[in-house]
Structures are given as structure tokens and as C-alpha cells.
Write an enzyme that holds these catalytic residues in place. Structure first.
Site, PDB file in Angstrom:
ATOM      1  N   CYS A   5      84.576 -15.461 -47.036  1.00 28.26           N
ATOM      2  CA  CYS A   5      85.395 -15.868 -45.880  1.00 28.26           C
ATOM      3  C   CYS A   5      86.110 -14.648 -45.307  1.00 28.26           C
ATOM      4  O   CYS A   5      86.247 -14.513 -44.080  1.00 28.26           O
ATOM      5  CB  CYS A   5      86.411 -16.933 -46.279  1.00 28.26           C
ATOM      6  N   ASP A  28      74.007  -6.650 -48.980  1.00 25.19           N
ATOM      7  CA  ASP A  28      74.621  -6.851 -50.289  1.00 25.19           C
ATOM      8  C   ASP A  28      75.154  -5.505 -50.792  1.00 25.19           C
ATOM      9  O   ASP A  28      74.510  -4.467 -50.642  1.00 25.19           O
ATOM     10  CB  ASP A  28      73.599  -7.421 -51.282  1.00 25.19           C
ATOM     11  N   HIS A  44      83.163 -22.453 -44.952  1.00 20.73           N
ATOM     12  CA  HIS A  44      83.216 -22.318 -46.418  1.00 20.73           C
ATOM     13  C   HIS A  44      82.804 -23.602 -47.125  1.00 20.73           C
ATOM     14  O   HIS A  44      83.411 -24.641 -46.942  1.00 20.73           O
ATOM     15  CB  HIS A  44      84.628 -21.934 -46.879  1.00 20.73           C
ATOM     16  N   HIS A  96      75.538 -18.816 -50.093  1.00 18.24           N
ATOM     17  CA  HIS A  96      74.895 -17.655 -49.483  1.00 18.24           C
ATOM     18  C   HIS A  96      73.424 -17.640 -49.865  1.00 18.24           C
ATOM     19  O   HIS A  96      73.041 -18.041 -50.956  1.00 18.24           O
ATOM     20  CB  HIS A  96      75.570 -16.348 -49.911  1.00 18.24           C
TER      21      HIS A  96
HETATM   22  P1  5GP Z   1      75.592 -14.510 -56.396  1.00 18.18           P
HETATM   23  O1  5GP Z   1      75.522 -13.818 -57.723  1.00 18.18           O
HETATM   24  O2  5GP Z   1      76.860 -15.310 -56.252  1.00 18.18           O
HETATM   25  O3  5GP Z   1      74.367 -15.293 -56.031  1.00 18.18           O
HETATM   26  O4  5GP Z   1      75.622 -13.347 -55.328  1.00 18.18           O
HETATM   27  C1  5GP Z   1      76.783 -12.725 -54.896  1.00 18.18           C
HETATM   28  C2  5GP Z   1      76.363 -11.423 -54.276  1.00 18.18           C
HETATM   29  O5  5GP Z   1      77.447 -10.928 -53.511  1.00 18.18           O
HETATM   30  C3  5GP Z   1      75.993 -10.336 -55.290  1.00 18.18           C
HETATM   31  O6  5GP Z   1      74.650  -9.909 -55.077  1.00 18.18           O
HETATM   32  C4  5GP Z   1      77.004  -9.223 -55.013  1.00 18.18           C
HETATM   33  O7  5GP Z   1      76.443  -7.938 -55.119  1.00 18.18           O
HETATM   34  C5  5GP Z   1      77.468  -9.531 -53.604  1.00 18.18           C
HETATM   35  N1  5GP Z   1      78.832  -9.132 -53.309  1.00 18.18           N
HETATM   36  C6  5GP Z   1      79.929  -9.393 -54.059  1.00 18.18           C
HETATM   37  N2  5GP Z   1      81.038  -8.900 -53.468  1.00 18.18           N
HETATM   38  C7  5GP Z   1      80.614  -8.323 -52.298  1.00 18.18           C
HETATM   39  C8  5GP Z   1      81.302  -7.647 -51.248  1.00 18.18           C
HETATM   40  O8  5GP Z   1      82.522  -7.475 -51.251  1.00 18.18           O
HETATM   41  N3  5GP Z   1      80.544  -7.194 -50.215  1.00 18.18           N
HETATM   42  C9  5GP Z   1      79.184  -7.387 -50.167  1.00 18.18           C
HETATM   43  N4  5GP Z   1      78.546  -6.885 -49.101  1.00 18.18           N
HETATM   44  N5  5GP Z   1      78.513  -8.016 -51.143  1.00 18.18           N
HETATM   45  C10 5GP Z   1      79.220  -8.481 -52.196  1.00 18.18           C
HETATM   46 ZN    ZN Z   2      84.477 -18.735 -48.370  1.00 15.82          ZN
END
Ligand code: 5GP
Ligand code: ZN
Length: 108
Positions: A5, A28, A44, A96
Site C-alpha cells: 500500500c 521486485d 488492499h 500480488h
Molecule cells: P511473497 O513472498 O509474499 O509472495 O512475495 C513478496 C515479494 O515482495 C518478495 O519477492 C520480495 O522480494 C518483494 N518485496 C518485499 N519488500 C519489497 C519492497 O519494499 N519493494 C519491492 N520492490 N519488493 C519488495
Molecule cells: Zn496493502
């Protein structure tokens, strides 16, 4: 406010590739492939199990990703991943879609 968010609101910087009134696509921070983007609905919600009533939004989102394929550098193919919950390793509780590509992706 959750981290995505904050990215949607511009409070945390990100490398945005696409934005419209309902989704944002950005890089990412810890890429798992040559191209690793995240597509995030601006609204969200954490899980697909909470997406009742949002079917049209989810459908438009998938079709939009496909329409952007070339623009995002994914002309040779791509993979979409949606981690849901603990066992899948979901770390950010804002829905996401991971978009992976830019190379041949391992499947095992
Ligand atoms: P999940 O593990 O929840 O499916 O994926 C979360 C993703 O968000 C991860 O691949 C992680 O690298 C990415 N991520 C986490 N924090 C940030 C951030 O502050 N900026 C960006 N661009 N990606 C993020
Ligand atoms: Zn959110």
C-alpha cells in the site's frame, strides 16, 4: 498501511513499469529471475479467498499483464506466481502476482 500500500501510495520508492487506476507493476527488490516484476492491485486485500466480488478486477489484471507482455520485455514467455499463505512462503499480505521471465525458467 502495508508495504505494498505504501508503494502504491508512493511513500516507499519502487521501480514502476506500469500503473493505471487499479493496478501497479514494479520490479521486485530481490529478483528471482532476470525479469521479476510484481503486479499489485491498488486495493488492499491479502488473499484470493477474500476476492469475492473482485472477479472482474482479477480478470482484467491478467489480461492487462498479457497485453503488456512485449512492453515488459517478456516476448519469449513468462510465468505468473501467486503465493497464498504460510506453506507457499507468502511474506507480504497484500495480494500480488509475481511475473517472472527474461530467461528460461527452471520448473523442478
Ligand atoms: P511473497 O513472498 O509474499 O509472495 O512475495 C513478496 C515479494 O515482495 C518478495 O519477492 C520480495 O522480494 C518483494 N518485496 C518485499 N519488500 C519489497 C519492497 O519494499 N519493494 C519491492 N520492490 N519488493 C519488495
Ligand atoms: Zn496493502
Amino acid at each position: 498501511m502495508c508495504i505494498f500500500c505504501k508503494i502504491v501510495a508512493g511513500e516507499i520508492p519502487s521501480r514502476k513499469k506500469y500503473e493505471d487506476d487499479e493496478i501497479v507493476i514494479f520490479e521486485d527488490i530481490e529478483p528471482k529471475a532476470k525479469i521479476h516484476l510484481l503486479c499489485v492491485p491498488k486495493e488492499h486485500f491479502a488473499y484470493l479467498s477474500e476476492a469475492g466480488g473482485k472477479e472482474a478486477l482479477l480478470g482484467r489484471t491478467l489480461v492487462k499483464i498479457a497485453a503488456l507482455q512485449k512492453e515488459l520485455g517478456l516476448e519469449d514467455g513468462y510465468r505468473l506466481v501467486v503465493n497464498q499463505g504460510e506453506n507457499a512462503g507468502q511474506t507480504v499480505k497484500h495480494l500480488h502476482i509475481h511475473i517472472l521471465g527474461g530467461e528460461i525458467l527452471p520448473w523442478e
